[in-house]
Motif scaffolding. Structure first.
Motif, PDB file in Angstrom:
ATOM      1  N   HIS A   5     -10.294  30.191  21.928  1.00 55.03           N
ATOM      2  CA  HIS A   5      -9.894  31.057  20.824  1.00 55.03           C
ATOM      3  C   HIS A   5     -10.174  30.328  19.514  1.00 55.03           C
ATOM      4  O   HIS A   5      -9.529  29.335  19.209  1.00 55.03           O
ATOM      5  N   LEU A  55     -18.929  29.270  16.672  1.00 54.43           N
ATOM      6  CA  LEU A  55     -18.080  30.389  16.987  1.00 54.43           C
ATOM      7  C   LEU A  55     -18.715  31.307  18.011  1.00 54.43           C
ATOM      8  O   LEU A  55     -18.107  31.712  18.991  1.00 54.43           O
ATOM      9  N   PHE A  56     -19.994  31.612  17.791  1.00 55.56           N
ATOM     10  CA  PHE A  56     -20.658  32.562  18.673  1.00 55.56           C
ATOM     11  C   PHE A  56     -21.095  31.896  19.962  1.00 55.56           C
ATOM     12  O   PHE A  56     -21.373  32.553  20.949  1.00 55.56           O
ATOM     13  N   ALA A 108     -16.790  30.429  21.545  1.00 59.91           N
ATOM     14  CA  ALA A 108     -15.504  31.131  21.503  1.00 59.91           C
ATOM     15  C   ALA A 108     -15.552  32.468  22.232  1.00 59.91           C
ATOM     16  O   ALA A 108     -16.562  33.164  22.210  1.00 59.91           O
ATOM     17  N   GLU A 114     -12.697  34.549  21.730  1.00 57.45           N
ATOM     18  CA  GLU A 114     -12.038  35.375  20.732  1.00 57.45           C
ATOM     19  C   GLU A 114     -11.989  34.616  19.404  1.00 57.45           C
ATOM     20  O   GLU A 114     -12.037  33.393  19.395  1.00 57.45           O
ATOM     21  N   VAL A 115     -11.869  35.360  18.345  1.00 57.04           N
ATOM     22  CA  VAL A 115     -11.811  34.755  17.021  1.00 57.04           C
ATOM     23  C   VAL A 115     -10.633  35.345  16.266  1.00 57.04           C
ATOM     24  O   VAL A 115     -10.456  36.560  16.243  1.00 57.04           O
ATOM     25  N   THR A 172      -7.839  39.593  14.940  1.00 52.27           N
ATOM     26  CA  THR A 172      -8.341  38.900  16.121  1.00 52.27           C
ATOM     27  C   THR A 172      -9.322  39.837  16.814  1.00 52.27           C
ATOM     28  O   THR A 172      -9.017  41.000  17.044  1.00 52.27           O
ATOM     29  N   SER A 225     -15.438  37.610  20.148  1.00 51.17           N
ATOM     30  CA  SER A 225     -16.518  37.103  19.310  1.00 51.17           C
ATOM     31  C   SER A 225     -17.796  37.911  19.519  1.00 51.17           C
ATOM     32  O   SER A 225     -18.622  38.008  18.623  1.00 51.17           O
ATOM     33  N   SER A 226     -17.933  38.540  20.702  1.00 51.39           N
ATOM     34  CA  SER A 226     -19.138  39.335  20.928  1.00 51.39           C
ATOM     35  C   SER A 226     -19.160  40.612  20.083  1.00 51.39           C
ATOM     36  O   SER A 226     -20.209  41.208  19.896  1.00 51.39           O
ATOM     37  N   ARG A 256     -21.791  37.470  11.952  1.00 50.16           N
ATOM     38  CA  ARG A 256     -21.535  36.436  10.968  1.00 50.16           C
ATOM     39  C   ARG A 256     -20.934  37.028   9.677  1.00 50.16           C
ATOM     40  O   ARG A 256     -19.962  36.523   9.147  1.00 50.16           O
ATOM     41  N   VAL A 277     -17.299  38.028   9.850  1.00 47.52           N
ATOM     42  CA  VAL A 277     -16.356  36.911   9.775  1.00 47.52           C
ATOM     43  C   VAL A 277     -16.203  36.448   8.335  1.00 47.52           C
ATOM     44  O   VAL A 277     -15.093  36.261   7.833  1.00 47.52           O
TER      45      VAL A 277
END
Lengths: 514, 348
Positions: A53, A224-225, A228, A230-231, A242, A245-246, A250, A253
């Motif tokens: 995460h 991140l990509f 992760a 989740e972000v 939240t 990430s898929s 960019r 975010v």
């Protein structure tokens, strides 16, 4: 912001896991204030077992404070924390560790004069019949742990002799040894080379497969990509969103982080390129770098690209006299100069923003004013030994406004500023010396998006005013966006100098990669 | 709060107040301790501690030598170093100064050809002896990588040895009255003020200004706060450390001259363990052993606190053994309290 950096060339692909796992850790309505300033406002988020995460946000957004609450360093002023559905009291870091929550700090917390095995098992050492520490068993346990994580370090080595990357591996192994269910990593890759990052990500994948929940704080968008699942994005002490990430891009975010669109990250102003100011000829520091030669012109930004450890920072340090060259020469305005201390470099009009703000940049316990004025005092602003504080104060004030250093007062200790503002104050320190050659080593490392753009704009306009700039960076987009020419370094050797027009990511990667 | 809202200049004053907050709270501690002795005095001795001009002037006289040392060691500690040699330097410079201040009436004068000299010569010689030791301390740090603790531990032992060797252990007596004059008192506005006290306050004033308002001071703090950053900012650390230790040595030499003049004689053991009192005064006054912070004003207050405590114990007729035991405890307590206060402030 960050297009794939150099460090991101090749890496194992992400293992996708079931997104709908049960909540391992739930944070509900956490509030934390410091002397009336709200650092966390009603923050809630959930970490699922077997996921990575990522936490994103500008400096000061509240990520680190939240992590300190979760790892028992700070006690929240409100809200609850649930681990496996049960409410837990995290009174100290040790209590959190015993519950299975481990944090790996940016500043590693290992004891250098002790061995790897002793560090990992401290306060849980196996004893023999005499009650003494059983070193054979200690090393055996460590070896087993390392085999599981595919770490290759001799358990008997002193931690002080290890590289930063290996120390980080030891920290991770230590956290795993506690059978931690929750592992918090605070910018783990900021000092790692490409291969080390690869290794770290392999370990993270192993842990994820075992069901560990990993909270991963980072400023690097590409990570991140890659890693992760989740972000969560934070801004001004609040949890913004939240997402998987898929599902994100960019730009999504960045927009969530700053609360606005950033249209232009690298506002390069075309500058008039003038005469050669600095010529470096066959500069060599034995065993570190060899035979570096280049010219630097007024108004030019010369980007320096290379992998971490290639010798970029060493070259900068030698040019500035921190570590004098073993051979080679330098010319300033066509005249030979001997530079063997920072002082002599400053007398030639050089300024050097170092890579590490904490170690070689800031005087953390001194005020912003004192931090900004220190270099300028070498050459001016004093009469009969007395500091011309009034004049200096005014100049610092002007610079502070120009650089937009956000602080209530110049008498604040610099340690209270965010990384970005510290960096701006340090740039101010060097501008006060009225330099002609400005060497910047990773000027935007660890700095949030907003401040980054401001620093880029600043560098650009300084070049436009005729300063000659050398800019070392690990971020390719920064190098490509800002530089008039790009110099590439590989293993201590200069492998090429590209013009702005011909430089692109692929060419640079070919020149810097082993 | 309301005053701040009305007066636009109030922000300025709050800023300057916070700058001296440490010193202010130390001053309150000093007053508190004095009042405590006043009350205990009435209860146990039946006498006032404070309403005694002579006692007050003795307190400050007794600590003026420690105070002069402490001004030097404060600067050393601000650079992140330590000076253990100052007590030994007091012994050496007292001996050197006294040997050149002997009266011709002494049939066994150390240098029979150099008796009845003008006091300026013994003063200069004593101060110079201290300066030399200080330059050696600073030079050791600048040219080698040894820690200040070890360097000054070495000179501390050496210099004490030299002080004893100088006369093969014999004391030096019969000093000229002109030289002993340095230890005398003067009438200032009806109060008897000893010259050593004036020297202490003068030295403190000079270095308060030097640390706060000169390049020398700014560089001293910078080196203590972060030596690497100081070097990259163009400061020549080696030569600056030589200056700082030389000044500390010079002040120790001056303290030695004052000690000899007050006693009208000198012994090689003079100043034994003074370095520890001086360090204690600096630390009680808020100078951090980590380097980068501390002020002379705080050290002056720290020195006075030590002095009040010592004379208070004597006043209460507490035996000297107990005094030492209490002194140790008080030094530790002062630093513990200071750290607690700082950590509370940092958490904000």
């Amino acid at each position: 912001m960050t297009e794939p950096s150099i460090a991101a060339a090749t890496r194992p692909t992400k293992i996708t896991t079931d997104r709908e796992g049960p909540a391992l850790l739930s944070v509900r309505g956490i509030r934390k204030e410091f002397a009336g300033v709200v650092a966390l406002n009603d923050v809630s988020f959930e970490l699922r077992a077997g996921t990575v995460h990522a936490l994103m946000g500008e400096n000061g957004a509240g990520k680190s404070t939240l992590m300190k609450v979760i790892s028992g360093i700070y006690r929240p002023d409100g809200g609850t924390i649930l681990l496996n559905g049960r409410e837990v009291e995290l009174t100290t870091p040790l209590a959190a560790l015993d519950l299975g929550i481990a944090m790996i700090h940016q500043e590693l917390n290992l004891m250098a004069p002790m061995t790897v095995a002793e560090n990992i098992w401290i306060r849980r050492e196996p004893r023999n019949r005499l009650g003494l520490i059983d070193h054979a068993e200690l090393n055996r346990r460590t070896a087993a742990l390392f085999a599981e994580l595919d770490i290759r370090i001799d358990p008997d080595r002193l931690v002080g002799d290890l590289s930063v990357a290996n120390r980080q591996m030891v920290e991770i192994a230590k956290a795993v040894s506690y059978n931690s269910q929750v592992l918090i990593m605070d910018e783990p890759t900021s000092t790692l080379t490409e291969r080390e990052v690869e290794h770290l990500f392999r370990i993270i994948n192993t842990l994820r497969a075992k069901g560990t929940g990993i909270i991963y704080i980072t400023h690097k968008m590409n990570e991140l990509f890659e890693i992760a699942d989740e972000v969560s994005v934070f801004r001004d002490g609040e949890h913004i969103a939240t997402r998987a990430s898929s599902d994100l891009t960019r730009d999504d975010v960045i927009r969530m982080m700053v609360g606005r669109d950033i249209s232009q990250m690298f506002p390069k102003v075309p500058a008039e390129i003038g005469d050669v100011v600095l010529s470096v000829r066959n500069l060599t520091l034995r065993g570190v770098f060899d035979d570096i030669s280049f010219d630097l012109r007024a108004g030019e930004i010369l980007g320096v690209a290379g992998l971490v450890g290639a010798g970029r920072s060493n070259i900068a340090e030698t040019i500035f006299g921190v570590t004098p060259a073993t051979s080679g020469s330098m010319l300033v305005d066509g005249r030979h100069v001997v530079i063997d201390t920072p002082r002599t470099a400053m007398q030639q009009g050089m300024a050097f923003l170092t890579e590490d703000r904490k170690d070689t940049g800031c005087f953390l316990n001194l005020t912003i004013q004192e931090n900004m004025q220190i270099a300028a005092l070498q050459s001016g602003f004093h009469r009969n030994g007395f500091v011309e504080q009034r004049r200096l104060g005014q100049e610092c004030q002007t610079l502070r406004e120009a650089l937009r250093v956000k602080t209530p007062s110049m008498e604040q200790k610099i340690v209270n500023l965010s990384g970005g503002n510290q960096q701006k104050a340090l740039i101010g320190r060097w501008l006060l010396t009225k330099p002609r050659i400005l060497i910047l080593d990773e000027p935007t490392r660890g700095i949030d998006v907003g401040a980054k753009a401001e620093i880029h704009r600043m560098i650009s306009s300084l070049a436009a005013e005729g300063l000659a700039v050398i800019m070392i960076s690990s971020e390719l987009p920064e190098i490509l966006g800002m530089s008039d020419r790009v110099m590439t370094i590989r293993q201590g050797k200069l492998t090429g100098i590209l013009d702005r027009a011909e430089a692109d990511q692929i060419k640079i990667m070919e020149l810097v990669a082993q | 709060m309301t005053a701040r809202a009305i007066d636009p200049g109030a922000l300025e004053t709050t800023a300057s107040k916070s700058k001296y907050q440490n010193e202010l709270s130390m001053a309150l501690v000093l007053v508190g301790i004095a009042i405590m002795f006043e009350i205990l005095g009435w209860i146990f001795v039946g006498d006032s501690f404070l309403a005694n001009q002579q006692r007050l002037s003795i307190i400050i006289l007794q600590v003026s030598v420690i105070g002069i040392l402490a001004v030097g060691v404060t600067q050393v500690i601000i650079t992140g170093g330590i000076d253990l040699s100052s007590g030994s330097v007091v012994g050496l410079s007292a001996m050197v100064a006294a040997s050149l201040a002997q009266s011709s009436t002494d049939p066994r004068a150390l240098f029979p050809a150099l008796t009845d000299l003008m006091p300026v010569w013994p003063i200069l010689a004593g101060v110079l002896a201290g300066l030399v030791v200080g330059v050696i301390n600073g030079g050791l740090l600048a040219k080698t990588n040894i820690p200040p603790f070890i360097a000054t531990l070495g000179t501390m032992v050496c210099v004490r040895g030299i002080a004893k060797w100088y006369t093969l252990g014999q004391p030096i007596g019969l000093l000229t009255p002109e030289f002993s004059w340095i230890g005398r008192s003067f009438n200032v506005l009806g109060f008897p003020v000893p010259l050593p006290v004036l020297i202490f306050l003068f030295v403190a004033l000079i270095f308060h200004v030097a640390l706060g308002y000169t390049r020398y001071g700014k560089f001293t703090y910078a080196i203590g706060a972060n030596p690497q950053a100081a070097r990259v900012s163009g400061i020549n650390i080696g030569s600056h450390l030589i200056k700082v230790y030389a000044i500390a040595g010079l002040l120790s030499g001056l303290a030695g001259v004052v000690t000899a003049a007050r006693a009208a004689s000198a012994q090689p053991t003079m100043g034994t363990a003074y370095e520890l009192d001086a360090i204690a005064a600096a630390v009680i006054g808020g100078t951090s052993l980590a380097g980068g912070s501390g002020r002379i004003l705080g050290t002056v207050i720290g020195t006075l606190i030590l002095g009040v405590i010592m004379s208070g114990f004597t006043f209460l007729k507490i035996g000297s053994y107990y005094q030492e035991i209490m002194k140790g405890a008080i030094i530790v307590a002062a630093v513990v309290i200071d750290q607690y206060r700082r950590s509370r402030k940092d958490r904000v």
